[in-house]
Every structure is written in C-alpha cells, then in structure tokens.
Design a protein around this motif. Structure first.
Motif, PDB file in Angstrom:
ATOM      1  N   TRP A 470      41.056   0.117  20.982  1.00  0.00           N
ATOM      2  CA  TRP A 470      39.907  -0.703  21.373  1.00  0.00           C
ATOM      3  C   TRP A 470      39.013  -0.925  20.160  1.00  0.00           C
ATOM      4  CZ3 TRP A 470      38.973  -4.039  24.851  1.00  0.00           C
ATOM      5  CH2 TRP A 470      37.676  -4.494  25.085  1.00  0.00           C
ATOM      6  N   ARG A 471      38.778  -2.161  19.859  1.00  0.00           N
ATOM      7  CA  ARG A 471      37.997  -2.531  18.684  1.00  0.00           C
ATOM      8  C   ARG A 471      37.379  -3.895  18.921  1.00  0.00           C
ATOM      9  NH1 ARG A 471      42.160  -5.485  15.457  1.00  0.00           N
ATOM     10  NH2 ARG A 471      43.997  -5.501  16.816  1.00  0.00           N
ATOM     11  N   LEU A 472      36.398  -4.213  18.108  1.00  0.00           N
ATOM     12  CA  LEU A 472      35.696  -5.483  18.265  1.00  0.00           C
ATOM     13  C   LEU A 472      36.636  -6.664  18.043  1.00  0.00           C
ATOM     14  CD1 LEU A 472      32.995  -6.905  18.772  1.00  0.00           C
ATOM     15  CD2 LEU A 472      32.559  -6.779  16.309  1.00  0.00           C
ATOM     16  N   GLU A 473      37.564  -6.535  17.099  1.00  0.00           N
ATOM     17  CA  GLU A 473      38.490  -7.630  16.818  1.00  0.00           C
ATOM     18  C   GLU A 473      39.371  -7.941  18.024  1.00  0.00           C
ATOM     19  OE1 GLU A 473      42.022  -8.872  13.638  1.00  0.00           O
ATOM     20  OE2 GLU A 473      40.971  -6.958  13.436  1.00  0.00           O
ATOM     21  N   LEU A 474      39.800  -6.897  18.749  1.00  0.00           N
ATOM     22  CA  LEU A 474      40.587  -7.121  19.957  1.00  0.00           C
ATOM     23  C   LEU A 474      39.735  -7.797  21.022  1.00  0.00           C
ATOM     24  CD1 LEU A 474      43.136  -6.719  21.699  1.00  0.00           C
ATOM     25  CD2 LEU A 474      42.252  -4.451  22.302  1.00  0.00           C
ATOM     26  N   LEU A 475      38.482  -7.386  21.135  1.00  0.00           N
ATOM     27  CA  LEU A 475      37.591  -7.935  22.153  1.00  0.00           C
ATOM     28  C   LEU A 475      37.274  -9.407  21.908  1.00  0.00           C
ATOM     29  CD1 LEU A 475      35.658  -7.674  24.565  1.00  0.00           C
ATOM     30  CD2 LEU A 475      33.957  -6.699  23.005  1.00  0.00           C
ATOM     31  N   THR A 476      37.043  -9.773  20.663  1.00  0.00           N
ATOM     32  CA  THR A 476      36.581 -11.136  20.376  1.00  0.00           C
ATOM     33  C   THR A 476      37.677 -12.056  19.857  1.00  0.00           C
ATOM     34  OG1 THR A 476      35.917 -10.486  18.136  1.00  0.00           O
ATOM     35  CG2 THR A 476      34.253 -10.332  19.884  1.00  0.00           C
ATOM     36  N   GLY A 477      38.757 -11.492  19.329  1.00  0.00           N
ATOM     37  CA  GLY A 477      39.809 -12.345  18.790  1.00  0.00           C
ATOM     38  C   GLY A 477      39.276 -13.232  17.682  1.00  0.00           C
ATOM     39  N   SER A 478      39.619 -14.508  17.765  1.00  0.00           N
ATOM     40  CA  SER A 478      39.181 -15.453  16.725  1.00  0.00           C
ATOM     41  C   SER A 478      38.181 -16.464  17.276  1.00  0.00           C
ATOM     42  CB  SER A 478      40.401 -16.190  16.150  1.00  0.00           C
ATOM     43  OG  SER A 478      41.101 -16.868  17.185  1.00  0.00           O
ATOM     44  N   ILE A 479      37.423 -16.052  18.305  1.00  0.00           N
ATOM     45  CA  ILE A 479      36.533 -17.024  18.943  1.00  0.00           C
ATOM     46  C   ILE A 479      35.324 -17.379  18.083  1.00  0.00           C
ATOM     47  CG2 ILE A 479      37.208 -16.398  21.292  1.00  0.00           C
ATOM     48  CD1 ILE A 479      34.683 -14.731  21.487  1.00  0.00           C
ATOM     49  N   PRO A 481      34.384 -17.218  13.861  1.00  0.00           N
ATOM     50  CA  PRO A 481      34.796 -16.796  12.512  1.00  0.00           C
ATOM     51  C   PRO A 481      33.767 -15.923  11.803  1.00  0.00           C
ATOM     52  CG  PRO A 481      34.189 -19.130  12.551  1.00  0.00           C
ATOM     53  CD  PRO A 481      34.229 -18.675  13.965  1.00  0.00           C
ATOM     54  N   ALA A 482      32.521 -15.917  12.284  1.00  0.00           N
ATOM     55  CA  ALA A 482      31.484 -15.109  11.624  1.00  0.00           C
ATOM     56  C   ALA A 482      31.658 -13.621  11.918  1.00  0.00           C
ATOM     57  CB  ALA A 482      30.101 -15.566  12.073  1.00  0.00           C
ATOM     58  N   ILE A 483      32.214 -13.285  13.077  1.00  0.00           N
ATOM     59  CA  ILE A 483      32.289 -11.876  13.482  1.00  0.00           C
ATOM     60  C   ILE A 483      33.141 -11.047  12.518  1.00  0.00           C
ATOM     61  CG2 ILE A 483      33.084 -10.312  15.307  1.00  0.00           C
ATOM     62  CD1 ILE A 483      32.122 -12.370  17.350  1.00  0.00           C
ATOM     63  N   PRO A 484      34.343 -11.497  12.113  1.00  0.00           N
ATOM     64  CA  PRO A 484      35.107 -10.705  11.131  1.00  0.00           C
ATOM     65  C   PRO A 484      34.358 -10.523   9.809  1.00  0.00           C
ATOM     66  CG  PRO A 484      36.521 -12.346  12.178  1.00  0.00           C
ATOM     67  CD  PRO A 484      35.122 -12.656  12.591  1.00  0.00           C
ATOM     68  N   VAL A 485      33.584 -11.533   9.427  1.00  0.00           N
ATOM     69  CA  VAL A 485      32.796 -11.419   8.191  1.00  0.00           C
ATOM     70  C   VAL A 485      31.744 -10.324   8.341  1.00  0.00           C
ATOM     71  CG1 VAL A 485      31.223 -12.623   6.617  1.00  0.00           C
ATOM     72  CG2 VAL A 485      33.192 -13.837   7.605  1.00  0.00           C
ATOM     73  N   TRP A 486      31.065 -10.305   9.487  1.00  0.00           N
ATOM     74  CA  TRP A 486      30.052  -9.272   9.725  1.00  0.00           C
ATOM     75  C   TRP A 486      30.686  -7.879   9.733  1.00  0.00           C
ATOM     76  CZ3 TRP A 486      27.960 -12.379  14.493  1.00  0.00           C
ATOM     77  CH2 TRP A 486      27.222 -13.476  14.028  1.00  0.00           C
ATOM     78  N   GLU A 487      31.882  -7.807  10.300  1.00  0.00           N
ATOM     79  CA  GLU A 487      32.575  -6.514  10.309  1.00  0.00           C
ATOM     80  C   GLU A 487      32.869  -6.048   8.888  1.00  0.00           C
ATOM     81  OE1 GLU A 487      35.158  -5.182  13.833  1.00  0.00           O
ATOM     82  OE2 GLU A 487      35.871  -7.203  13.338  1.00  0.00           O
ATOM     83  N   ASP A 488      33.331  -6.967   8.061  1.00  0.00           N
ATOM     84  CA  ASP A 488      33.614  -6.608   6.666  1.00  0.00           C
ATOM     85  C   ASP A 488      32.349  -6.154   5.945  1.00  0.00           C
ATOM     86  OD1 ASP A 488      36.258  -7.241   7.046  1.00  0.00           O
ATOM     87  OD2 ASP A 488      36.110  -9.262   6.182  1.00  0.00           O
ATOM     88  N   GLU A 489      31.223  -6.704   6.355  1.00  0.00           N
ATOM     89  CA  GLU A 489      29.940  -6.349   5.737  1.00  0.00           C
ATOM     90  C   GLU A 489      29.322  -5.106   6.374  1.00  0.00           C
ATOM     91  OE1 GLU A 489      27.712  -9.922   6.286  1.00  0.00           O
ATOM     92  OE2 GLU A 489      28.693 -10.991   4.627  1.00  0.00           O
ATOM     93  N   ARG A 490      30.065  -4.474   7.288  1.00  0.00           N
ATOM     94  CA  ARG A 490      29.626  -3.245   7.968  1.00  0.00           C
ATOM     95  C   ARG A 490      28.336  -3.454   8.758  1.00  0.00           C
ATOM     96  NH1 ARG A 490      32.500   0.441   9.393  1.00  0.00           N
ATOM     97  NH2 ARG A 490      30.994   2.113   8.974  1.00  0.00           N
ATOM     98  N   LEU A 522      21.790  -6.000  12.006  1.00  0.00           N
ATOM     99  CA  LEU A 522      22.228  -6.315  13.376  1.00  0.00           C
ATOM    100  C   LEU A 522      22.397  -7.818  13.562  1.00  0.00           C
ATOM    101  CD1 LEU A 522      22.721  -5.323  16.335  1.00  0.00           C
ATOM    102  CD2 LEU A 522      20.263  -5.698  16.723  1.00  0.00           C
ATOM    103  N   GLU A 523      23.517  -8.204  14.148  1.00  0.00           N
ATOM    104  CA  GLU A 523      23.773  -9.601  14.528  1.00  0.00           C
ATOM    105  C   GLU A 523      23.996  -9.652  16.037  1.00  0.00           C
ATOM    106  OE1 GLU A 523      23.449 -12.038  12.554  1.00  0.00           O
ATOM    107  OE2 GLU A 523      23.652 -11.179  10.542  1.00  0.00           O
ATOM    108  N   ARG A 608      30.240  -1.231  15.906  1.00  0.00           N
ATOM    109  CA  ARG A 608      30.363  -1.122  14.452  1.00  0.00           C
ATOM    110  C   ARG A 608      31.528  -0.191  14.158  1.00  0.00           C
ATOM    111  NH1 ARG A 608      26.694   1.933   9.964  1.00  0.00           N
ATOM    112  NH2 ARG A 608      27.113   0.550   8.193  1.00  0.00           N
ATOM    113  N   GLY A 609      32.573  -0.758  13.572  1.00  0.00           N
ATOM    114  CA  GLY A 609      33.756   0.056  13.322  1.00  0.00           C
ATOM    115  C   GLY A 609      34.312   0.583  14.627  1.00  0.00           C
TER     116      GLY A 609
END
Length: 691
Positions: A470-479, A481-490, A522-523, A608-609
């Motif tokens: 269970w992770r944010l990427e699974l929850l949101t998929g590719s809906i 594009p900003a979310i993966p960027v925020w994840e990379d930025e912790r 926070l986003e 977060r993570g």
C-alpha cells in the motif's frame, strides 16, 4: 359444428388434388415479380385517378414517375421451361370461369387440379402470379390508353374505354380491392416462409392441413377479386357491386388475415425453437473452442462475431473503414462488452490509455487490440435515433468495433453473461493469440495498472498483487503528474474528499496553518466524491477560485480515482475468492477509503513514503484544531505518527462507516469488518441514482 364439418370436407377435396412430383422451384424470384406488379399498379391507380379527375398537367409527365427498375433474374429460364405455361393456364381458368359467374369454390378446386403436381408454396405463388398477370395487363392498357394508339385500340376491343373514364363510384370500387389484394399477398409470403422452415422445428401440435388451408383461402380470394374486377371491366358504370359481393370480398380479406396471423404465430414458435437450439449450439461451440488448443484466434472470433456472406464485420476506429476479422489474426484481443450507452468518461479514460499504448507500438505491453461489442436488448426495436446515438459513440472510438450491434449473436451475449458475469456495466474480456479466454474481465486491471497489466491475464493480475504494497502511487496511479514529483521531493501529500464546502474551507485553512507553523511541506489535493458529479464540479470551481488547494484536473479524473479504488476491491476479492481477508493490509486500506466515501461525510488522508494517517472529516479537522496539544509529540516522533496517536485517542465509539460497492461480479463476502473499529458490518441493499 356445421362450419367445422364444411371446413373438413373442403380440406379433403383440396388434399385429394395434391400430388406433388417432388420437383422444387425457387418461388421467391417469382414472388418478387408479383410484388413488383402490385406495387406498380397500386401507385399507378392513385396517379391515374388523380390525373383523370383533376385534369392537371401532362399525363405522360405524370406517368413517367411510375417507371420502375427492370426486374432482372436468372430465374427466367426456369420460368420459361416449367412455370410459364401453368401460369397462363391458371390465368385462363380464372378469366373463363369468373367471366361466366361460375361457383367460386368449384373454380378454386379446378385451379387446385391444375396445380396438383406442385408443392403448397408453389401453388400459392403460381396462382398469385396468374392473378397478377390478369390484373397487371388490365392496368398496363389503362396506363397507356391516353397516349398509345395500340393501347387505345386494345381497350376498344376489350370494351374497356368506359371503365377507363373513371368516376368517383368506380374509383371507390377499385380502391376497395386494395385491402384483399394486400391480405392475399401477405398470406402468400407467409406460406413461402413457413414452407422454408426446417421440418424438425415445426411444432408437433401444428396440423398438417394448416398450409393447405392457407393456400385454399388465397386462391378462393383470387377468384372472388378476379370476378369483381371482370365485372367492373366488362360492364363499367352499369356494373353495381352487390352487397353480397362486397360482403364476400370483405369476409375473405378477414379470413386471409386470420389465417395469416395463425401461420405467423407458428413461424414465430418455429424461429423461437431454432433460436433456442442455436443458443445451445453456439454456447457449446464457444465452450469447446475455449477448452481446445487452437493454432490461432480466428475460429473463436468467428464464433463470436458475425462473419458470413463475406461481410466485413468490424469498423476500424482509426480509418473509419470496414475491415475483416483477419486484422485480429494471432493478436491479443480485448473485447470491450457494454451497453451502447457506455459512459463517455469511461471511454475517455480508456481512449487515453489506448492512445498512449499506440505511441510505442513496438513495446511488448502495446501488443493488443481492443474490439467494442455493444450489447442491445433485442426485445426492443432498433430505432433510427438509437442508431444515430450508436454511430456517434462509435465514431469517437479509436479502436475496432462491431459494425452494427445486431451483428452480435444473442447466444454470444448469453455466453458472456454466464461465463464472464456481464450484467450492464462494461467488462473487458481478454483473448490470447490462440483465442482462449485468459481473463473474464480485465477492466479492473486496466484501471489499476494501465498497460503494465499486459497481457491482462488472471495470472498476471495475481502476480502484480503479490508484488504490491500500500502506497500513495498505488492509490493515485497517474491521475495527477504532480503527485510523483511531490513524492520525490519528500513532501507530505494530503488527499481529501467529500461534498461539504464549509468543511473543505475549514480543513484546508487549518491544515495549511499547521503546516506553516512547523514548516511542514504539505500539498493538498481534492479528490471529490464517487457519485456526486455536479456538486464536485462546483466544489472544484470554488476551490480553484478561492485557492484553497490543488484539485484533480477534471471530472473524468475524479471518476477514475474512485473507480480505481473500486477496481482494487473487486480485483482483490476475485483473487481472495470473494473472502474479506482481514489480514490483507492493502484490502483494509482500500475499504477504509471506500467506507469514507460511502458515509456521505468528508474525509482526509496524509501520506509520505510508507507513513500515512487518515480519518473522517470532523475527526481529522478536530485533530488539526487541537494541534497545540500534540505539537510536542509531532516534534518528537514526527508528524504522521503523532497525528495517528491523536486520531486513535479521539476515535468515536459510535456509528462508524458505510461501505458502498458497485458492480459486484462475485458473491458478497460473508463477513466485512469496519475499517475503523474492526466490528462486523451489517449489510443492506441500497438503490442510488448513478447520475
């Protein structure tokens, strides 16, 4: 009793004349000629009467409108060799006996004697052809009478000039004949159709005399109509149709209509039996093909999709041209099975996924084709409006589709309902390159993993779940594009949903205030609600105007967020064999968010993570309001663990959540526990508008 006795005696007389010699004739071409004659005559009568009575315009110009295409058929050789003489003989018999006012029943039997060697359907068609010959000849002369000297001379010899000077009385007499003629023609067509039916499908309760009865009343009606026409032609204005004659014509029309109705009912029952047997045979063939190794997918596809008479059953969405099934040869095929009114937002998201795969045609995960199979309710007539709506939707699809919904065999639809649990919502049935069904519904996989799910088999689905956490990427998929960027930025990502705009204002304000207070990156992203399209649309506009937070870009993406969650639940339940595994952390997280959405309250989750915290709206809002009381703990053990501790302390022991699940394709799990308090949930049936 007397009527039954007379009918029985009549049938014995008719059957005594029946001695078929076994020769078979293709009667339909002759029937087409007959129909052509009567259609031409009907149109001509209307124009002729209009021209004569109203005296408007050139006769030649008006009559030119009646020109018909010349009937062409290889049937004429057989007509010349075998049927022409008989038609003329019957025509002469009708003309002779009706001219001298002979007994109608006796004349009918004499015609049966002439037609003794023919089958029942041939008798009816030949007799109708003889009548059409006499009737047509009369109106050919009438058509040319005013413009052709030869026709005028023939009319004089036949003493037709008076009848051709039509008045209102004669007009009504000729028009009165249209109903019995139409009834006769309908009955003859029905006889031909009935005789073409395979004998094994004729109901045992159907009497053998049914066709004989139908042919008798057809010929009897021909005799009566011919007698009246000859009376009108021979005596013109002096001929007065008696009440008895008028009643007989009307009675015969009603009789032929009644026989036609009865025969039509029998044909319907026969077709029903054929359909039922066809359903069984098609079902068995599909099962056998799916269980037997095939060299390619053509046999299975041809069993699924109408591919007869060299028709091209598919429409290529990219070129809008019709193509054959060969374009699918040895390809992985995804059958999109749905109602014709499949939602546009589903199609939009599917199209985006499909078009993305076409950008990289050489990639392994792009090696598939989609075919739309629309399913229609055959009990309702297919209207022009329905066809226009279908073609509009079909025109927007970039993939292949069945050219027309009625090309999908009802037996195939039944097969998918039984084996793939198709009800109303779309399913995506996967066929491998041999045509074997490797997944009864991969639509959930497509929503969750997109092309990563290739080759969309059940084994691939199970393999993907075995590697998931269970992770944010699974929850949101590719809906977004900003979310993966925020994840990379912790950064901390807060997803929140619901309809209450006042709560949204309070929560976003408090959450951002807490984040600013402790320097928390926070986003916030608004993900709406699964089934409140218009309210969510208004909320998105308000959030954007007031700059409260981010939102998903549009309503289709809101829909995708929630349908992905529901798809995860379905997929998990499928591989858990419809058991609610309380030890499956992914399933529990899915159910938590779905239950938040089903409770008709707002909610929020912060990720977060591998850390996450989530709660219903009032609970998490109160935690942020009460932040000073747990601020120190947040500094000591980090923000999300501290928030979870406060949420647990603030948890209400009262009524928790609702879990609303759509499109259940397996049995309901016997036990579902609340994602908050772990108590067993009660189940209810809820009907809710999907708009």
């Amino acid at each position: 009793m007397l009527a039954n006795s007379n009918h029985h005696a009549m049938l014995k007389q008719v059957e005594a004349t029946h001695a078929p010699d076994g020769r078979q004739f293709a009667v339909k071409p002759l029937l087409h000629i007959i129909e052509d004659i009567f259609q031409s005559v009907t149109g001509f009568i209307q124009v002729y009467i209009y021209i004569y009575i109203n005296q408007q315009g050139s006769t030649q110009a008006q009559l030119a409108l009646l020109d018909d295409d010349t009937f062409q058929s290889g049937f004429f050789d057989m007509l010349h060799k075998y049927l022409s003489f008989t038609i003329h003989k019957v025509s002469g018999e009708i003309h002779c006996k009706c001219s001298d006012g002979g007994d109608a029943h006796a004349t009918t039997l004499r015609i049966f004697n002439i037609l003794g060697k023919y089958a029942w359907d041939a008798k009816a068609v030949i007799a109708m052809a003889a009548f059409a010959l006499n009737y047509g000849e009369f109106w050919v002369v009438a058509q040319l009478y005013r413009t052709n000297p030869l026709a005028k001379s023939i009319a004089l010899l036949k003493q037709l000039q008076e009848i051709l000077e039509l008045d209102d009385n004669l007009k009504s007499e000729f028009e009165a004949l249209s109903k019995p003629i139409k009834s006769m023609l309908n009955l003859v067509k029905c006889i031909v159709e009935f005789e073409e039916l395979p004998s094994q499908y004729i109901s045992p309760e159907t009497p053998e005399t049914m066709t004989a009865t139908a042919v008798y009343w057809t010929i009897r009606s021909i005799v009566a109509c011919s007698a009246q026409i000859m009376g009108l032609a021979g005596m013109g204005h002096d001929y007065i149709v008696s009440t008895t004659e008028s009643w007989e014509i009307s009675s015969l029309a009603n009789r032929t209509d009644s026989v036609h109705t009865h025969l039509t009912d029998q044909i319907y029952l026969c077709y029903k039996m054929i359909d039922e047997k066809g359903h069984i045979e098609t079902h068995q063939a599909l099962v056998k093909l799916n269980e037997t190794a095939q060299s390619d997918n053509m046999n299975y596809l041809k069993a699924l999709i109408y591919d007869k008479d060299d028709q091209q059953p598919l429409l290529d969405g990219s070129t809008k041209n019709r193509v054959s099934l060969n374009v699918l040869w040895r390809k992985n095929v995804l059958l999109l099975i749905s109602d014709p009114d499949v939602s546009l937002q589903e199609l939009l998201i599917l199209e985006q996924m499909y078009q993305e795969s076409r950008k990289h045609p050489t990639r392994t995960e792009s090696q598939y084709e989609v075919v739309w199979m629309p399913v229609v309710d055959r009990t309702n007539p297919w209207t022009e409006k329905m066809n226009e709506q279908f073609e509009t939707k079909q025109g927007k699809m970039p993939w292949y589709s069945i050219h027309h919904p009625l090309m999908v065999n009802p037996a195939v639809i039944s097969y998918f309902k039984e084996h793939c649990h198709f009800k109303r919502n779309p399913i995506l049935v996967v066929l491998d390159i041999q045509g074997k069904v490797v997944n009864s519904n991969a639509l959930h996989m497509m929503w969750i993993w997109d092309s990563l799910a290739f080759p969309f088999t059940s084994a691939r689905e199970e393999d993907l779940w075995s590697k998931e956490v269970w992770r944010l990427e699974l929850l949101t998929g590719s809906i977004d594009p900003a979310i993966p960027v925020w994840e990379d930025e912790r950064k901390f990502v807060c997803l929140y949903g619901g309809e209450d705009m006042e709560w949204i204002r309070k929560f976003t304000y408090k959450a951002q205030k807490v984040a600013d207070e402790i320097g928390l990156p926070l986003e916030l992203v608004y993900v709406g609600k699964s089934n409140s399209k218009e309210t969510v649309r208004r909320n998105m506009a308000t959030i954007a105007v007031e700059r409260l937070s981010h939102t998903l870009q549009d309503i289709p993406l809101i829909w995708l967020f929630w349908v992905r969650l529901e798809s995860m639940w379905h997929s998990k339940m499928k591989h858990n064999h419809c058991k609610n595994d309380e030890t499956d952390p992914i399933l529990q997280e899915i159910m938590t968010i779905l239950s938040f959405d089903g409770s008709n309250h707002c909610w929020a989750g912060i990720y977060r993570g591998s850390e996450m915290a989530k709660a219903k709206g009032e609970t998490i809002l109160n935690s942020f309001i009460d932040f000073p009381s747990w601020k120190k703990n947040a500094n000591d053990i980090s923000f999300i663990p501290a928030l979870n501790q406060h949420l647990l302390k603030d948890h209400s022991p009262h009524h928790c959540n609702h879990l609303v699940l759509l499109d259940i394709t397996c049995t309901f799990p016997e036990r579902v526990v609340c994602s908050e308090c772990n108590s067993q949930m009660e189940n209810f049936i809820i009907y809710r508008c999907s708009n």
